[in-house]
Design a protein around this motif. Structure first.
Motif, PDB file in Angstrom:
ATOM      1  N   LEU A 219       0.833  -1.203   0.000  1.00 10.68           N
ATOM      2  CA  LEU A 219       0.000   0.000   0.000  1.00 10.68           C
ATOM      3  C   LEU A 219       0.867   1.252   0.000  1.00 10.68           C
ATOM      4  O   LEU A 219       0.614   2.192  -0.760  1.00 10.68           O
ATOM      5  N   MET A 220       1.896   1.260   0.818  1.00 13.44           N
ATOM      6  CA  MET A 220       2.755   2.439   0.917  1.00 13.44           C
ATOM      7  C   MET A 220       3.466   2.719  -0.411  1.00 13.44           C
ATOM      8  O   MET A 220       3.615   3.875  -0.808  1.00 13.44           O
ATOM      9  N   THR A 221       3.864   1.689  -1.111  1.00  9.96           N
ATOM     10  CA  THR A 221       4.504   1.853  -2.414  1.00  9.96           C
ATOM     11  C   THR A 221       3.522   2.423  -3.429  1.00  9.96           C
ATOM     12  O   THR A 221       3.852   3.356  -4.180  1.00  9.96           O
TER      13      THR A 221
ATOM     14  N   ARG B  24       3.791   6.163  -5.235  1.00 12.27           N
ATOM     15  CA  ARG B  24       3.728   6.336  -6.692  1.00 12.27           C
ATOM     16  C   ARG B  24       2.594   7.265  -7.100  1.00 12.27           C
ATOM     17  O   ARG B  24       2.678   7.935  -8.125  1.00 12.27           O
ATOM     18  N   ALA B  25       1.535   7.311  -6.297  1.00  9.69           N
ATOM     19  CA  ALA B  25       0.400   8.187  -6.585  1.00  9.69           C
ATOM     20  C   ALA B  25       0.667   9.638  -6.195  1.00  9.69           C
ATOM     21  O   ALA B  25      -0.090  10.523  -6.581  1.00  9.69           O
ATOM     22  N   GLY B  26       1.722   9.881  -5.411  1.00  7.57           N
ATOM     23  CA  GLY B  26       2.054  11.253  -5.051  1.00  7.57           C
ATOM     24  C   GLY B  26       2.124  11.547  -3.569  1.00  7.57           C
ATOM     25  O   GLY B  26       2.336  12.696  -3.170  1.00  7.57           O
ATOM     26  N   VAL B  27       1.958  10.535  -2.714  1.00  9.89           N
ATOM     27  CA  VAL B  27       2.037  10.744  -1.271  1.00  9.89           C
ATOM     28  C   VAL B  27       3.488  11.005  -0.876  1.00  9.89           C
ATOM     29  O   VAL B  27       4.397  10.334  -1.344  1.00  9.89           O
ATOM     30  N   GLU B  28       3.683  11.989  -0.018  1.00  7.76           N
ATOM     31  CA  GLU B  28       5.035  12.377   0.406  1.00  7.76           C
ATOM     32  C   GLU B  28       5.368  11.953   1.830  1.00  7.76           C
ATOM     33  O   GLU B  28       6.528  11.970   2.223  1.00  7.76           O
ATOM     34  N   GLY B  29       4.349  11.642   2.621  1.00 11.48           N
ATOM     35  CA  GLY B  29       4.595  11.255   4.003  1.00 11.48           C
ATOM     36  C   GLY B  29       3.449  10.413   4.534  1.00 11.48           C
ATOM     37  O   GLY B  29       2.397  10.292   3.904  1.00 11.48           O
ATOM     38  N   TYR B  30       3.673   9.832   5.717  1.00 13.52           N
ATOM     39  CA  TYR B  30       2.678   8.958   6.333  1.00 13.52           C
ATOM     40  C   TYR B  30       2.431   9.367   7.777  1.00 13.52           C
ATOM     41  O   TYR B  30       3.342   9.828   8.463  1.00 13.52           O
ATOM     42  N   LEU B  31       1.200   9.182   8.209  1.00 15.45           N
ATOM     43  CA  LEU B  31       0.783   9.422   9.585  1.00 15.45           C
ATOM     44  C   LEU B  31       0.051   8.167  10.030  1.00 15.45           C
ATOM     45  O   LEU B  31      -0.904   7.747   9.373  1.00 15.45           O
ATOM     46  N   TYR B  32       0.526   7.560  11.102  1.00 12.21           N
ATOM     47  CA  TYR B  32      -0.090   6.330  11.589  1.00 12.21           C
ATOM     48  C   TYR B  32      -1.239   6.639  12.538  1.00 12.21           C
ATOM     49  O   TYR B  32      -1.107   7.483  13.425  1.00 12.21           O
ATOM     50  N   LYS B  33      -2.360   5.947  12.326  1.00 15.49           N
ATOM     51  CA  LYS B  33      -3.513   6.062  13.211  1.00 15.49           C
ATOM     52  C   LYS B  33      -3.450   4.921  14.209  1.00 15.49           C
ATOM     53  O   LYS B  33      -3.084   3.822  13.824  1.00 15.49           O
ATOM     54  N   PRO B  34      -3.828   5.137  15.441  1.00 23.60           N
ATOM     55  CA  PRO B  34      -4.254   6.413  16.008  1.00 23.60           C
ATOM     56  C   PRO B  34      -3.049   7.324  16.248  1.00 23.60           C
ATOM     57  O   PRO B  34      -1.937   6.856  16.444  1.00 23.60           O
ATOM     58  N   PHE B  35      -3.303   8.619  16.221  1.00 16.66           N
ATOM     59  CA  PHE B  35      -2.228   9.591  16.392  1.00 16.66           C
ATOM     60  C   PHE B  35      -2.552  10.529  17.540  1.00 16.66           C
ATOM     61  O   PHE B  35      -3.696  10.635  17.968  1.00 16.66           O
ATOM     62  N   ASP B  36      -1.519  11.174  18.017  1.00 14.40           N
ATOM     63  CA  ASP B  36      -1.684  12.224  19.013  1.00 14.40           C
ATOM     64  C   ASP B  36      -1.073  13.503  18.443  1.00 14.40           C
ATOM     65  O   ASP B  36      -0.600  13.522  17.306  1.00 14.40           O
TER      66      ASP B  36
END
Length: 126
Positions: free
Chosen positions: A89-91, A95-107
């Motif tokens: 999924l991350m790959t 490729r679709a244009g995502v530059e970063g990730y945020l994991y849920k749940p987050f604070d």
């Protein structure tokens, strides 16, 4: 003022992210689905930061992110909210244009850390 658009089907996630980011001085808006973002961008222009929920169960989100990237251009930063580190999924998201990730749940700390590269001014070398 930088703008941020949050897209997540869960109202509680949208509400928490909205409150945290609004306190940090961003102009924040929320939507339930990525398909709603096309009309939002047509009406308001591209946000500086787009935070969009993505999962392996949602087979259309990668294509929608790709279309949003094409519509908004390279000046919009895209961060994907994910539940687990799924390399496939991350790959596809990258490729679709995502530059970063945020994991849920987050604070607050995790949210700020994931957006920091897109909020800090770019250093200009002399």
């Amino acid at each position: 003022m930088k703008t941020c658009l949050i897209i997540d089907e869960a109202p509680v996630i949208r509400k928490i992210a909205f409150r945290l980011l609004s306190r940090d001085g961003l102009d924040v808006d929320t939507l339930e689905t990525p398909s709603e973002a096309f009309e939002w961008i047509d009406s308001n222009g591209a946000p500086d930061i787009l935070i969009v929920a993505a999962s392996t169960q949602d087979k259309t989100v990668v294509d929608e992110i790709k279309r949003l990237r094409e519509r908004a251009g390279p000046s919009m930063h895209i961060v994907a909210m994910i539940v687990e580190a799924n390399l496939g999924l991350m790959t596809r998201l990258r490729r679709a244009g995502v530059e970063g990730y945020l994991y849920k749940p987050f604070d607050r700390t995790l949210l700020e850390e994931s957006l920091r590269p897109f909020l800090e001014p770019v250093a200009v070398s002399a």
